[in-house]
Design a protein around this motif. Structure first.
Motif, mmCIF file in Angstrom:
data_model
loop_
_atom_site.group_PDB
_atom_site.id
_atom_site.type_symbol
_atom_site.label_atom_id
_atom_site.label_comp_id
_atom_site.label_asym_id
_atom_site.label_seq_id
_atom_site.Cartn_x
_atom_site.Cartn_y
_atom_site.Cartn_z
ATOM 1 N N GLY A 109 3.766 0.675 -3.271
ATOM 2 C CA GLY A 109 4.253 0.562 -4.628
ATOM 3 C C GLY A 109 5.551 1.315 -4.796
ATOM 4 N N VAL A 110 5.972 1.391 -6.041
ATOM 5 C CA VAL A 110 7.189 2.109 -6.395
ATOM 6 C C VAL A 110 6.768 3.279 -7.278
ATOM 7 C CG1 VAL A 110 9.422 1.985 -7.554
ATOM 8 C CG2 VAL A 110 8.566 0.002 -6.287
ATOM 9 N N PRO A 123 10.303 3.303 -3.194
ATOM 10 C CA PRO A 123 9.151 2.520 -2.746
ATOM 11 C C PRO A 123 8.424 3.189 -1.583
ATOM 12 C CG PRO A 123 11.180 1.527 -1.954
ATOM 13 C CD PRO A 123 11.572 2.714 -2.769
ATOM 14 N N HIS A 124 7.136 2.972 -1.531
ATOM 15 C CA HIS A 124 6.285 3.418 -0.431
ATOM 16 C C HIS A 124 5.497 2.193 0.019
ATOM 17 C CE1 HIS A 124 6.634 7.888 -0.871
ATOM 18 N NE2 HIS A 124 7.135 7.491 -2.022
ATOM 19 N N SER A 125 5.395 1.972 1.315
ATOM 20 C CA SER A 125 4.699 0.779 1.779
ATOM 21 C C SER A 125 3.227 1.024 2.054
ATOM 22 C CB SER A 125 5.373 0.209 3.025
ATOM 23 O OG SER A 125 5.256 1.108 4.098
ATOM 24 N N ARG A 126 2.849 2.217 2.329
ATOM 25 C CA ARG A 126 1.446 2.541 2.620
ATOM 26 C C ARG A 126 1.144 3.926 2.073
ATOM 27 N NH1 ARG A 126 -0.370 -2.032 4.250
ATOM 28 N NH2 ARG A 126 0.253 -2.833 6.240
ATOM 29 N N TYR A 127 -0.128 4.182 1.864
ATOM 30 C CA TYR A 127 -0.533 5.519 1.459
ATOM 31 C C TYR A 127 -0.320 6.463 2.631
ATOM 32 C CZ TYR A 127 -3.277 9.419 -0.174
ATOM 33 O OH TYR A 127 -3.674 10.669 -0.544
ATOM 34 N N ASN A 128 0.301 7.594 2.372
ATOM 35 C CA ASN A 128 0.599 8.556 3.426
ATOM 36 C C ASN A 128 -0.086 9.872 3.088
ATOM 37 O OD1 ASN A 128 1.750 10.247 5.329
ATOM 38 N ND2 ASN A 128 3.706 9.197 5.248
ATOM 39 N N GLN A 129 -0.801 10.433 4.021
ATOM 40 C CA GLN A 129 -1.577 11.626 3.742
ATOM 41 C C GLN A 129 -0.896 12.927 4.168
ATOM 42 O OE1 GLN A 129 -5.578 11.264 5.147
ATOM 43 N NE2 GLN A 129 -5.974 9.464 3.922
ATOM 44 N N ILE A 130 0.375 12.897 4.495
ATOM 45 C CA ILE A 130 1.086 14.139 4.815
ATOM 46 C C ILE A 130 1.493 14.773 3.491
ATOM 47 C CG2 ILE A 130 3.054 15.169 5.986
ATOM 48 C CD1 ILE A 130 3.078 12.715 7.833
ATOM 49 N N ASP A 131 0.903 15.926 3.169
ATOM 50 C CA ASP A 131 1.175 16.522 1.870
ATOM 51 C C ASP A 131 2.152 17.694 1.970
ATOM 52 O OD1 ASP A 131 -0.306 18.791 2.651
ATOM 53 O OD2 ASP A 131 -2.131 18.046 1.728
ATOM 54 N N ASP A 132 2.495 18.228 0.818
ATOM 55 C CA ASP A 132 3.521 19.273 0.763
ATOM 56 C C ASP A 132 3.144 20.516 1.558
ATOM 57 O OD1 ASP A 132 1.504 19.878 -1.059
ATOM 58 O OD2 ASP A 132 2.875 20.564 -2.625
ATOM 59 N N THR A 133 1.862 20.866 1.610
ATOM 60 C CA THR A 133 1.474 22.054 2.380
ATOM 61 C C THR A 133 1.716 21.863 3.872
ATOM 62 O OG1 THR A 133 -0.835 21.324 2.462
ATOM 63 C CG2 THR A 133 -0.224 22.813 0.669
ATOM 64 N N GLN A 134 1.548 20.636 4.356
ATOM 65 C CA GLN A 134 1.817 20.358 5.769
ATOM 66 C C GLN A 134 3.311 20.452 6.063
ATOM 67 O OE1 GLN A 134 -0.574 16.702 5.396
ATOM 68 N NE2 GLN A 134 -1.411 17.237 7.397
ATOM 69 N N PHE A 135 4.131 19.953 5.155
ATOM 70 C CA PHE A 135 5.581 20.071 5.330
ATOM 71 C C PHE A 135 5.990 21.542 5.351
ATOM 72 C CE2 PHE A 135 5.768 15.624 4.121
ATOM 73 C CZ PHE A 135 6.841 15.160 4.854
ATOM 74 N N GLU A 163 -14.633 -14.491 7.558
ATOM 75 C CA GLU A 163 -14.803 -13.051 7.426
ATOM 76 C C GLU A 163 -14.872 -12.657 5.956
ATOM 77 O OE1 GLU A 163 -11.637 -11.126 9.563
ATOM 78 O OE2 GLU A 163 -11.944 -12.372 11.345
ATOM 79 N N SER A 164 -15.593 -11.602 5.665
ATOM 80 C CA SER A 164 -15.689 -11.077 4.312
ATOM 81 C C SER A 164 -14.571 -10.053 4.125
ATOM 82 C CB SER A 164 -17.063 -10.439 4.092
ATOM 83 O OG SER A 164 -17.115 -9.878 2.808
ATOM 84 N N VAL A 165 -13.579 -10.408 3.366
ATOM 85 C CA VAL A 165 -12.428 -9.530 3.146
ATOM 86 C C VAL A 165 -12.087 -9.507 1.668
ATOM 87 C CG1 VAL A 165 -11.398 -9.785 5.429
ATOM 88 C CG2 VAL A 165 -10.851 -11.439 3.658
ATOM 89 N N GLU A 166 -11.421 -8.433 1.270
ATOM 90 C CA GLU A 166 -10.979 -8.324 -0.113
ATOM 91 C C GLU A 166 -9.522 -8.753 -0.223
ATOM 92 O OE1 GLU A 166 -11.839 -4.889 -2.399
ATOM 93 O OE2 GLU A 166 -13.692 -4.493 -1.295
ATOM 94 N N TYR A 167 -9.211 -9.385 -1.334
ATOM 95 C CA TYR A 167 -7.842 -9.796 -1.605
ATOM 96 C C TYR A 167 -6.980 -8.548 -1.756
ATOM 97 C CZ TYR A 167 -4.288 -13.054 -3.206
ATOM 98 O OH TYR A 167 -3.166 -13.835 -3.291
ATOM 99 N N PRO A 168 -5.776 -8.562 -1.214
ATOM 100 C CA PRO A 168 -4.934 -7.356 -1.283
ATOM 101 C C PRO A 168 -4.532 -7.023 -2.724
ATOM 102 C CG PRO A 168 -3.744 -9.175 -0.256
ATOM 103 C CD PRO A 168 -5.141 -9.646 -0.483
ATOM 104 N N PRO A 169 -4.510 -5.742 -3.043
ATOM 105 C CA PRO A 169 -4.082 -5.340 -4.391
ATOM 106 C C PRO A 169 -2.570 -5.463 -4.543
ATOM 107 C CG PRO A 169 -4.477 -3.406 -3.054
ATOM 108 C CD PRO A 169 -4.893 -4.600 -2.217
ATOM 109 N N PHE A 170 -2.133 -5.516 -5.777
ATOM 110 C CA PHE A 170 -0.693 -5.533 -6.043
ATOM 111 C C PHE A 170 -0.079 -4.183 -5.670
ATOM 112 C CE2 PHE A 170 -2.054 -8.380 -9.708
ATOM 113 C CZ PHE A 170 -1.689 -9.551 -9.064
ATOM 114 N N PRO A 171 1.149 -4.177 -5.173
ATOM 115 C CA PRO A 171 1.850 -2.897 -5.006
ATOM 116 C C PRO A 171 1.991 -2.253 -6.398
ATOM 117 C CG PRO A 171 3.069 -4.684 -3.941
ATOM 118 C CD PRO A 171 1.972 -5.311 -4.750
#
Length: 180
Positions: free
Chosen positions: A1-2, A25-37, A97-105
């Motif tokens: 999302g943006v 914009p971000h293309s994927r959820y990223n789990q690197i947080d400020d404490t790691q930086f 296959e049983s899959v979920e429809y992708p969510p909107f960005p």
């Protein structure tokens, strides 16, 4: 999302002259947080409450610049990623296959665009269920509705970076940096 980001260190030359709040914009959820930086000795220049750190620099403040999002994306980059995910959904559903429809960005498509894509989702699933020709992805209907709210900030950061590189680069090609 943006996502909306806020400049954390307004005095760093890479963010000189940019808005104190900007989208990226971000293309994927990223789990690197400020404490790691911070634990790695990196200096955070901009971050988002929702998306986390957007921009950080190496301890020297210059040699390495880290971006968690994608300031280089053009207006339709997230649309292309969404289209790809919808295509993968379609393939998986065709294989049974049983899959979920992708969510909107998030924060990218307006309500009108979302309703167009919801209609497409309904027609796509119906075509797969009925073994009929799938509808064409309706990007042509929404291209004029996509905003790019990050380009100017990205261009300003790149220009600032190029200016800094120019200022510290030695004219002698055998030396990477100017003295001092």
């Amino acid at each position: 999302g943006v996502f909306s980001h806020r400049v954390k260190n307004r005095h760093h030359p890479l963010v000189n002259g940019i808005n104190t709040r900007f989208d990226a914009p971000h293309s994927r959820y990223n789990q690197i947080d400020d404490t790691q930086f911070e634990a790695a000795g990196l200096h955070i220049l901009a971050e988002s409450e929702e998306a986390g750190v957007q921009m950080a620099v190496s301890p020297d403040g210059f040699r390495t610049v880290y971006f968690q999002g994608h300031p280089e994306y053009d207006s339709v980059s997230l649309l292309k990623e969404y289209k790809r995910e919808v295509g993968l959904f379609s393939l998986a559903l065709n294989r049974g296959e049983s899959v979920e429809y992708p969510p909107f960005p998030l924060n990218y498509f307006d309500k009108h665009t979302q309703s167009i894509f919801n209609e497409y989702k309904y027609r796509l699933i119906e075509s797969i269920t009925n073994l009929t020709e799938p509808p064409k992805f309706p990007e042509h209907l929404i291209l004029d509705r996509i905003d790019n709210s990050w380009h100017d900030t990205a261009a300003a950061i790149l220009a600032n970076w190029m200016g800094l590189v120019y200022q510290v680069t030695n004219m002698d090609r055998d030396k990477p940096f100017m003295d001092g």
